[in-house]
Write a protein that holds these residues in place. Structure first.
Motif, PDB file in Angstrom:
ATOM      1  N   ALA A 101       0.845  -1.194   0.000  1.00 47.93           N
ATOM      2  CA  ALA A 101       0.000   0.000   0.000  1.00 47.93           C
ATOM      3  C   ALA A 101       0.881   1.245   0.000  1.00 47.93           C
ATOM      4  O   ALA A 101       1.984   1.244   0.556  1.00 47.93           O
ATOM      5  CB  ALA A 101      -0.909   0.004   1.227  1.00 47.93           C
ATOM      6  N   PRO A 102       0.413   2.327  -0.650  1.00 48.76           N
ATOM      7  CA  PRO A 102       1.198   3.574  -0.680  1.00 48.76           C
ATOM      8  C   PRO A 102       1.072   4.356   0.619  1.00 48.76           C
ATOM      9  O   PRO A 102      -0.019   4.487   1.180  1.00 48.76           O
ATOM     10  CB  PRO A 102       0.558   4.346  -1.844  1.00 48.76           C
ATOM     11  CG  PRO A 102      -0.856   3.853  -1.873  1.00 48.76           C
ATOM     12  CD  PRO A 102      -0.820   2.417  -1.433  1.00 48.76           C
ATOM     13  N   ILE A 103       2.195   4.852   1.075  1.00 47.19           N
ATOM     14  CA  ILE A 103       2.229   5.667   2.288  1.00 47.19           C
ATOM     15  C   ILE A 103       2.959   6.968   1.987  1.00 47.19           C
ATOM     16  O   ILE A 103       4.001   6.975   1.320  1.00 47.19           O
ATOM     17  CB  ILE A 103       2.932   4.919   3.448  1.00 47.19           C
ATOM     18  CG1 ILE A 103       2.027   3.791   3.956  1.00 47.19           C
ATOM     19  CG2 ILE A 103       3.289   5.857   4.595  1.00 47.19           C
ATOM     20  CD1 ILE A 103       2.590   3.033   5.148  1.00 47.19           C
ATOM     21  N   VAL A 104       2.410   8.065   2.484  1.00 50.25           N
ATOM     22  CA  VAL A 104       3.017   9.377   2.271  1.00 50.25           C
ATOM     23  C   VAL A 104       4.227   9.522   3.194  1.00 50.25           C
ATOM     24  O   VAL A 104       4.148   9.236   4.392  1.00 50.25           O
ATOM     25  CB  VAL A 104       2.008  10.503   2.557  1.00 50.25           C
ATOM     26  CG1 VAL A 104       2.680  11.865   2.427  1.00 50.25           C
ATOM     27  CG2 VAL A 104       0.839  10.408   1.606  1.00 50.25           C
ATOM     28  N   CYS A 105       5.343   9.953   2.628  1.00 46.61           N
ATOM     29  CA  CYS A 105       6.550  10.213   3.419  1.00 46.61           C
ATOM     30  C   CYS A 105       6.920  11.688   3.300  1.00 46.61           C
ATOM     31  O   CYS A 105       6.739  12.313   2.242  1.00 46.61           O
ATOM     32  CB  CYS A 105       7.716   9.363   2.924  1.00 46.61           C
ATOM     33  SG  CYS A 105       7.672   7.677   3.550  1.00 46.61           S
ATOM     34  N   TYR A 106       7.442  12.234   4.402  1.00 42.63           N
ATOM     35  CA  TYR A 106       7.873  13.631   4.429  1.00 42.63           C
ATOM     36  C   TYR A 106       9.356  13.702   4.779  1.00 42.63           C
ATOM     37  O   TYR A 106       9.866  12.877   5.552  1.00 42.63           O
ATOM     38  CB  TYR A 106       7.060  14.421   5.457  1.00 42.63           C
ATOM     39  CG  TYR A 106       5.578  14.452   5.167  1.00 42.63           C
ATOM     40  CD1 TYR A 106       5.049  15.358   4.253  1.00 42.63           C
ATOM     41  CD2 TYR A 106       4.717  13.569   5.804  1.00 42.63           C
ATOM     42  CE1 TYR A 106       3.690  15.370   3.979  1.00 42.63           C
ATOM     43  CE2 TYR A 106       3.358  13.581   5.543  1.00 42.63           C
ATOM     44  CZ  TYR A 106       2.850  14.484   4.625  1.00 42.63           C
ATOM     45  OH  TYR A 106       1.521  14.497   4.352  1.00 42.63           O
ATOM     46  N   PHE A 107      10.013  14.711   4.228  1.00 43.65           N
ATOM     47  CA  PHE A 107      11.438  14.928   4.505  1.00 43.65           C
ATOM     48  C   PHE A 107      11.641  16.396   4.825  1.00 43.65           C
ATOM     49  O   PHE A 107      11.145  17.272   4.103  1.00 43.65           O
ATOM     50  CB  PHE A 107      12.288  14.494   3.310  1.00 43.65           C
ATOM     51  CG  PHE A 107      12.048  13.067   2.903  1.00 43.65           C
ATOM     52  CD1 PHE A 107      12.689  12.024   3.556  1.00 43.65           C
ATOM     53  CD2 PHE A 107      11.140  12.775   1.896  1.00 43.65           C
ATOM     54  CE1 PHE A 107      12.442  10.716   3.190  1.00 43.65           C
ATOM     55  CE2 PHE A 107      10.884  11.471   1.517  1.00 43.65           C
ATOM     56  CZ  PHE A 107      11.535  10.432   2.181  1.00 43.65           C
ATOM     57  N   CYS A 108      12.328  16.658   5.917  1.00 47.27           N
ATOM     58  CA  CYS A 108      12.479  18.038   6.393  1.00 47.27           C
ATOM     59  C   CYS A 108      13.574  18.803   5.649  1.00 47.27           C
ATOM     60  O   CYS A 108      13.672  20.024   5.778  1.00 47.27           O
ATOM     61  CB  CYS A 108      12.772  18.037   7.889  1.00 47.27           C
ATOM     62  SG  CYS A 108      14.336  17.226   8.342  1.00 47.27           S
ATOM     63  N   SER A 109      14.395  18.065   4.872  1.00 43.23           N
ATOM     64  CA  SER A 109      15.487  18.748   4.164  1.00 43.23           C
ATOM     65  C   SER A 109      15.885  17.942   2.932  1.00 43.23           C
ATOM     66  O   SER A 109      15.504  16.775   2.787  1.00 43.23           O
ATOM     67  CB  SER A 109      16.707  18.913   5.080  1.00 43.23           C
ATOM     68  OG  SER A 109      17.233  17.625   5.410  1.00 43.23           O
ATOM     69  N   LEU A 110      16.658  18.578   2.064  1.00 44.93           N
ATOM     70  CA  LEU A 110      17.152  17.893   0.870  1.00 44.93           C
ATOM     71  C   LEU A 110      18.093  16.756   1.262  1.00 44.93           C
ATOM     72  O   LEU A 110      18.149  15.713   0.604  1.00 44.93           O
ATOM     73  CB  LEU A 110      17.869  18.900  -0.037  1.00 44.93           C
ATOM     74  CG  LEU A 110      18.248  18.413  -1.436  1.00 44.93           C
ATOM     75  CD1 LEU A 110      17.028  17.930  -2.199  1.00 44.93           C
ATOM     76  CD2 LEU A 110      18.961  19.514  -2.204  1.00 44.93           C
TER      77      LEU A 110
END
Length: 422
Positions: free
Chosen positions: A397-406
């Motif tokens: 299943a697809p899950i949203v991922c977040y990244f605080c920086s490059l």
């Protein structure tokens, strides 16, 4: 004065004859009143009368100068014992209302001393009604509109109430007075909105609202006593499009059903529901799962029938702003250093933003400045049992991922590309 409780009358002489008492209490009504002496102009003595289902006429015991002892060590548990001199019996009381029991024993003590029991009112020594003696009702199931009580209240002692197929358009306020209620089933009705006061049911553990017309789940319920009591919630077959962010305050939830709604997303902080073991969200409109979903530890998960999108880890949505704004920097610092905040210190909209902060793969927070992408996760990582998410037999299943920086996104890409090569 009358008292409803369980009573066991123990004859203290039985062991002398090698006999045993029954050892089990029975539901009864106890009355304190005067027994008028026929043919005399004097007021009669105060008697204790015990009425049961088998003996509605009642057994009477004189109280004046006839009490050997009153045992009240467990009074706060609704228990007490009245030991009489003649006959030699112990009247054991249990499962009584504590306040009523205290008043009753006080009157019994006054009667023993030969003092008027005033200001405590005395009752007439008459047989009790069947309805007074019957055991308090703990469960009531109504599945037909003609059986729904219109003029009578629900029994105050109810612990389990089911009212289904009665075409209710709102929750009956009489239900909200049932302070002992543990299970409330209002499935298959026409309820559109939940009253905020449903959160006043301090003992409520299971709430079933299957097949109604609910469009929202009130935020106030997430701040009510349900936070500490609710363990099972069934909101399936309604018209919900979203659950509030505060929904994750219901930390005691073990089972959650939201099948057959119109949900376009699950609460982003759903991973905070650490006790959740059973989650069913079939036939909704979920394109993907929130980032915190990976924090769950489930026993069974069912997401069948959702339009889940394909993972696109190499196609990020870049909302990152360089350099970071002052608001973003201070917000991240507030969360990182666990600085206390509240509406009395900062504007309420900032409090709301802080409570909805996203979590980067590195564990750090980010609010409005981030890189977002969608990755594929095998649901067996969060649940022991997984119902196939599609007809092709998949459990990804697809899950949203977040990244605080490059930097964090680059580290993620390195790991992802390495996993592909392997």
């Amino acid at each position: 004065m009358r008292l409803q409780c369980e009573v066991e009358v123990i004859n203290r002489m039985l062991p002398t004859f090698g006999m045993r008492n029954r050892g089990k209490g029975t539901r009864a009504v106890l009355s304190l009143g005067r027994q008028e002496e026929k043919g005399s102009g004097q007021r009669g003595l105060i008697y204790l009368m015990i009425c049961t289902l088998k003996d509605k006429a009642g057994s009477r015991y004189k109280l004046q100068e006839n009490i050997e002892n009153l045992f009240s060590k467990f009074l706060n548990e609704g228990k007490a014992t009245i030991r009489l001199k003649e006959p030699a019996v112990d009247i054991c009381l249990s499962k009584a209302n504590v306040c009523n029991l205290k008043n009753f024993l006080s009157a019994v003590g006054l009667a023993h001393k030969g003092t008027d029991a005033n200001p405590v009112p005395l009752s007439r020594l008459i047989p009790a009604k069947t309805s007074e003696i019957e055991k308090p009702r703990a469960k009531l199931i109504i599945t037909c509109k003609k059986d729904y009580p219109l003029t009578k209240n629900f029994p105050y002692s109810l612990e389990h109430l089911q009212v289904s197929f009665c075409k209710l358009v709102r929750v009956d306020m009489r239900m909200l007075c049932l302070k002992r209620l543990q299970k409330l089933d209002l499935s298959n009705n026409h309820i559109k909105k939940l009253p905020k006061t449903i959160g006043d049911l301090v003992c409520l553990q299971e709430l079933t609202l299957h097949n109604n017309f609910l469009e929202t789940f009130e935020v106030e319920l997430c701040h009510s006593t349900l936070r500490n009591s609710l363990k099972a919630l069934d909101l399936s077959e309604n018209k919900l499009k979203a659950l509030p962010v505060q929904f994750c305050n219901l930390r005691e939830l073990v089972s959650l059903k939201v099948d057959g709604n119109e949900l376009i997303q699950l609460p982003f902080g759903i991973g905070k529901l650490s006790k959740l073991r059973f989650l069913s969200a079939t036939k909704n409109k979920l394109p993907h799962l929130p980032n915190s979903f990976r924090m769950l530890s489930l026993e069974k998960l069912d997401l069948f029938g959702n339009p889940l999108v394909r993972a696109t880890p190499m196609v990020p949505d870049i909302q990152l702003k360089v350099p970071l704004s002052l608001l973003e920097t201070t917000s991240r610092a507030t969360i990182n250093y666990r600085i206390p905040y509240g509406p009395q210190l900062i504007p309420s909209h900032l409090c709301r933003d802080l409570s909805m902060a996203k979590t980067c793969d590195c564990g750090g927070p980010c609010l409005s400045s981030f890189i977002q992408t969608i990755v594929s996760v095998n649901l067996h990582q969060v649940s022991q049992s997984v119902v196939l998410v599609d007809s092709m037999g998949g459990t990804e299943a697809p899950i949203v991922c977040y990244f605080c920086s490059l930097t964090c996104y680059s580290l993620f890409l390195d790991k992802y590309l390495q996993s592909i090569r392997m």
